[in-house]
Design a protein around this motif. Structure first.
Motif, PDB file in Angstrom:
ATOM      1  N   GLY A 274       0.820  -1.221   0.000  1.00  0.00           N
ATOM      2  CA  GLY A 274       0.000   0.000   0.000  1.00  0.00           C
ATOM      3  C   GLY A 274       0.847   1.261   0.000  1.00  0.00           C
ATOM      4  O   GLY A 274       0.427   2.293   0.504  1.00  0.00           O
TER       5      GLY A 274
ATOM      6  N   ALA B 258       3.119   4.016  -2.586  1.00  0.00           N
ATOM      7  CA  ALA B 258       2.633   4.760  -3.758  1.00  0.00           C
ATOM      8  C   ALA B 258       2.228   3.803  -4.870  1.00  0.00           C
ATOM      9  O   ALA B 258       1.162   3.957  -5.481  1.00  0.00           O
ATOM     10  N   ALA B 259       3.054   2.783  -5.135  1.00  0.00           N
ATOM     11  CA  ALA B 259       2.769   1.882  -6.264  1.00  0.00           C
ATOM     12  C   ALA B 259       1.468   1.105  -6.041  1.00  0.00           C
ATOM     13  O   ALA B 259       0.603   1.041  -6.926  1.00  0.00           O
TER      14      ALA B 259
ATOM     15  N   SER C 206       1.090  -4.192   5.190  1.00  0.00           N
ATOM     16  CA  SER C 206       1.466  -4.382   6.584  1.00  0.00           C
ATOM     17  C   SER C 206       1.860  -3.041   7.202  1.00  0.00           C
ATOM     18  O   SER C 206       2.837  -2.417   6.774  1.00  0.00           O
TER      19      SER C 206
ATOM     20  N   GLY D 173       5.300  -0.930   7.034  1.00  0.00           N
ATOM     21  CA  GLY D 173       5.193   0.465   6.588  1.00  0.00           C
ATOM     22  C   GLY D 173       5.570   0.627   5.125  1.00  0.00           C
ATOM     23  O   GLY D 173       5.811  -0.353   4.412  1.00  0.00           O
TER      24      GLY D 173
ATOM     25  N   LEU E 181       7.845   2.999   2.028  1.00  0.00           N
ATOM     26  CA  LEU E 181       9.116   3.690   1.818  1.00  0.00           C
ATOM     27  C   LEU E 181       8.959   5.192   2.122  1.00  0.00           C
ATOM     28  O   LEU E 181       9.765   5.773   2.835  1.00  0.00           O
TER      29      LEU E 181
ATOM     30  N   ALA F 128       9.076  13.768  -5.501  1.00  0.00           N
ATOM     31  CA  ALA F 128       9.111  14.606  -6.707  1.00  0.00           C
ATOM     32  C   ALA F 128       8.595  13.765  -7.869  1.00  0.00           C
ATOM     33  O   ALA F 128       8.882  12.566  -7.941  1.00  0.00           O
TER      34      ALA F 128
ATOM     35  N   ILE G 251       2.579 -10.679   5.248  1.00  0.00           N
ATOM     36  CA  ILE G 251       2.614 -11.918   4.449  1.00  0.00           C
ATOM     37  C   ILE G 251       3.849 -12.708   4.877  1.00  0.00           C
ATOM     38  O   ILE G 251       4.962 -12.172   4.869  1.00  0.00           O
TER      39      ILE G 251
ATOM     40  N   SER H 130      10.491   7.085 -10.735  1.00  0.00           N
ATOM     41  CA  SER H 130       9.950   5.816 -10.246  1.00  0.00           C
ATOM     42  C   SER H 130       8.420   5.777 -10.361  1.00  0.00           C
ATOM     43  O   SER H 130       7.840   4.821 -10.886  1.00  0.00           O
ATOM     44  N   ILE H 131       7.786   6.839  -9.886  1.00  0.00           N
ATOM     45  CA  ILE H 131       6.318   6.877  -9.943  1.00  0.00           C
ATOM     46  C   ILE H 131       5.854   6.941 -11.403  1.00  0.00           C
ATOM     47  O   ILE H 131       4.858   6.323 -11.785  1.00  0.00           O
TER      48      ILE H 131
END
Ligand SMILES: Cc1cc2nc3c(=O)[nH]c(=O)nc-3n(C[C@H](O)[C@H](O)[C@H](O)COP(=O)(O)OP(=O)(O)OC[C@H]3O[C@@H](n4cnc5c(N)ncnc54)[C@H](O)[C@@H]3O)c2cc1C
Length: 493
Positions: free
Chosen positions: A13, A15-16, A38, A42, A44, A49, A180, A339-340
């Motif tokens: 859960g 950003a990705a 989880s 947590g 990242l 940006a 998991i 990355s996003i």
């Protein structure tokens, strides 16, 4: 809607995962989507940006810009200022805007360079967002009116994931909280996930957004990793915010080259994000942290966090019934905030296949994997260019970067530029020719000889065109509010 998969499980859960859950809930209404994450592990929480394509993603999700900006402490981003990359003391701007015509007799940069006339100002004055950034101004202009430009955002990554997760849950996604502990293999790839408390989550398609753990694609399916660190050796980052100082709010990210890497500065409305991305083979963690603290606007407002990564990607990002998005599938160091963007790109390709309602064929999966691998390679080459063009020799990192062997694809592009002023574009490029020009120009890396086509235009004609454009841009920018004032106005509405 005819659904190819009865039950889609999104693992993670951050950003990705939140982007995937929101896109699935919006694009495949009626589908059963379960998000497993989880809280103990947590997220990242450092991708702050972004790249302009994020705006089209938000439009597809029906997100209201002011609502999103309010919820995530976002600011606007017009590009990236690179400090000290060619030599200490110099800086340049990678704009999301444009420089007009890029090739042939009317190539604006070519005529500007050919005239070499100080009264025409810097090349950056021929680009609207570059001038806006240098004056700290912002105003969204419509691209339909012909004077628009691209922009992106800075935001609080944790708030962004929470914002999209909330949107996904409101559109029917189910959330399961738990760690998991086992990924169970089945004939189609993965069949179910076992959680610490014995619960089982079954599915027929799994989107692995588990971050660097790559729980499904890497750890369970064992897909090999293609390592890019021989070209991009940075492999650690210290991240730490400081309080926002003063009224000035830069509408751009800053990337300052340091001894063994570079430092980011990302202005949010409530704080400033700072980080130092470095190569551990050239500097120890303690020294890297000290260099970060010396760069910051003010004292830290949280404990500095150390993050470890390797630049590269899994050979295939889609294997059997598992698709990896984000760092679980691959990661390029964050110099260009891609990355996003790469998550969004993979997600777009996936959604195009899923909306057809048919299970994708092996050929379609192969096509997805080929396109993503090429896209990673294109972005990799673009990032390498920033390092390779340096004139710095003041540390082991910079000396190594200036002389390293290049991937053939990048060597070809550099030759095309040097020999014939060509900004060659392959398929699956993440960055258009204007972006490549911004880096070449910013690093003072020019073709060996002027393009003969430029001399077709009389110098007086070229000078007039450049003067007119420069004046029009200056007048447009002078009428704009500051970035801070624009944000305040937007949020007051
Ligand atoms: C130093 C640095 C700077 C960056 N800067 C940028 C930037 O400026 N722009 C940009 O676009 N990107 C940036 N990135 C990348 C960006 O942070 C990530 O792409 C983004 O955070 C998405 O990560 P994610 O959601 O895949 O992973 P994460 O945020 O790590 O989320 C992983 C999820 O998986 C869950 N999970 C993992 N294991 C388990 C388990 N066993 N059981 C249950 N759940 C599990 C976690 O709970 C979490 O919810 C940066 C990355 C780094 C390292």
């Amino acid at each position: 809607m005819n659904l190819a998969y009865k039950r889609i499980v999104v693992v993670g859960g951050g950003a990705a995962g939140s982007m995937a859950a929101a896109a699935l809930a919006t694009g495949l209404p009626g589908s059963v989507v379960e998000l497993v994450e989880s809280e103990e592990i947590g997220i990242l929480g450092v991708g702050e940006a972004t790249f302009p394509s994020i705006r089209s993603f938000h439009q597809l999700l029906g997100i209201d810009e002011a609502d999103f900006v309010r919820a995530t402490n976002a600011t606007f981003k017009l590009g990236i200022e690179f400090r000290d990359w060619r030599v200490p003391g110099e800086s340049y701007f990678h704009t999301f805007g444009d420089f007009g015509v890029l090739s042939g007799p009317y190539a604006l940069w070519g005529q500007h360079r050919r005239l070499a006339d100080a009264s025409l100002g810097r090349l950056g004055e021929q680009c609207l967002p570059t001038l806006m950034a240098s004056q700290g101004r912002f105003q969204a202009l419509s691209t339909q009116a012909g004077n628009g430009f691209n922009y992106a955002y800075h935001f609080d990554a944790t708030l962004y994931a929470a914002y999209l997760r909330k949107l996904a849950l409101a559109r029917g996604v189910r959330r399961t909280e738990g760690r998991i502990v086992e990924v169970v293999r089945g004939p189609a790839g993965v069949s179910e996930l076992k959680l610490t408390d014995g619960r089982v989550v079954a599915g027929d398609l799994f989107i692995d957004c588990s971050g660097f753990a790559s729980l499904l694609l890497g750890a369970a399916l064992g897909e090999p990793f293609i390592d890019f660190s021989r070209w991009l050796p940075v492999d650690r980052a210290w991240a730490c915010p400081s309080a926002r100082v003063g009224d000035e709010l830069a509408p751009y990210t800053r990337a300052t080259a340091l001894e063994a890497g570079w430092a980011w500065r990302i202005p949010l409305r409530n704080r400033t994000g700072h980080g130092h991305v470095f190569a551990s083979r050239y500097i120890c963690e303690e020294r890297a942290l000290a260099q970060l603290l010396a760069q910051m606007d003010g004292p830290p407002i949280a404990e500095p966090r150390l993050l470890r990564f390797t630049t590269g990607h899994r050979a295939r990002m889609w294997v059997d019934n598992v698709i990896a998005l984000g760092p679980s599938g691959g990661f390029l160091e964050p110099l260009e905030s891609t990355s996003i963007f790469l998550v969004q790109s993979a997600l777009g390709r996936l959604m195009n296949l899923l909306v057809s309602g048919a299970v994708p064929s092996a050929a379609q999966v192969g096509d997805f994997n080929g396109a993503m691998a090429r896209q990673f390679a294109r972005v990799r080459d673009f990032i390498i260019l920033h390092y390779r063009l340096t004139a710095r020799r003041d540390s082991a990192l910079w000396s190594a970067m200036a002389t390293m062997d290049l991937p053939d694809t990048l060597a070809f592009k550099i030759r095309a530029w040097r020999q014939s002023s060509q900004l060659h574009q392959y398929d699956e490029e993440g960055f258009d020719a204007t972006s490549w020009l911004a880096i070449h120009a910013g690093m003072g890396h020019w073709p060996d000889r002027p393009d003969p086509a430029l001399s077709v235009v009389a110098p007086a004609v070229a000078r007039h065109a450049l003067q007119m454009r420069r004046e029009a841009i200056a007048a447009t920018v002078a009428a704009m509010p500051t970035h801070d004032a624009y944000l305040r106005g937007m949020l007051a509405r």
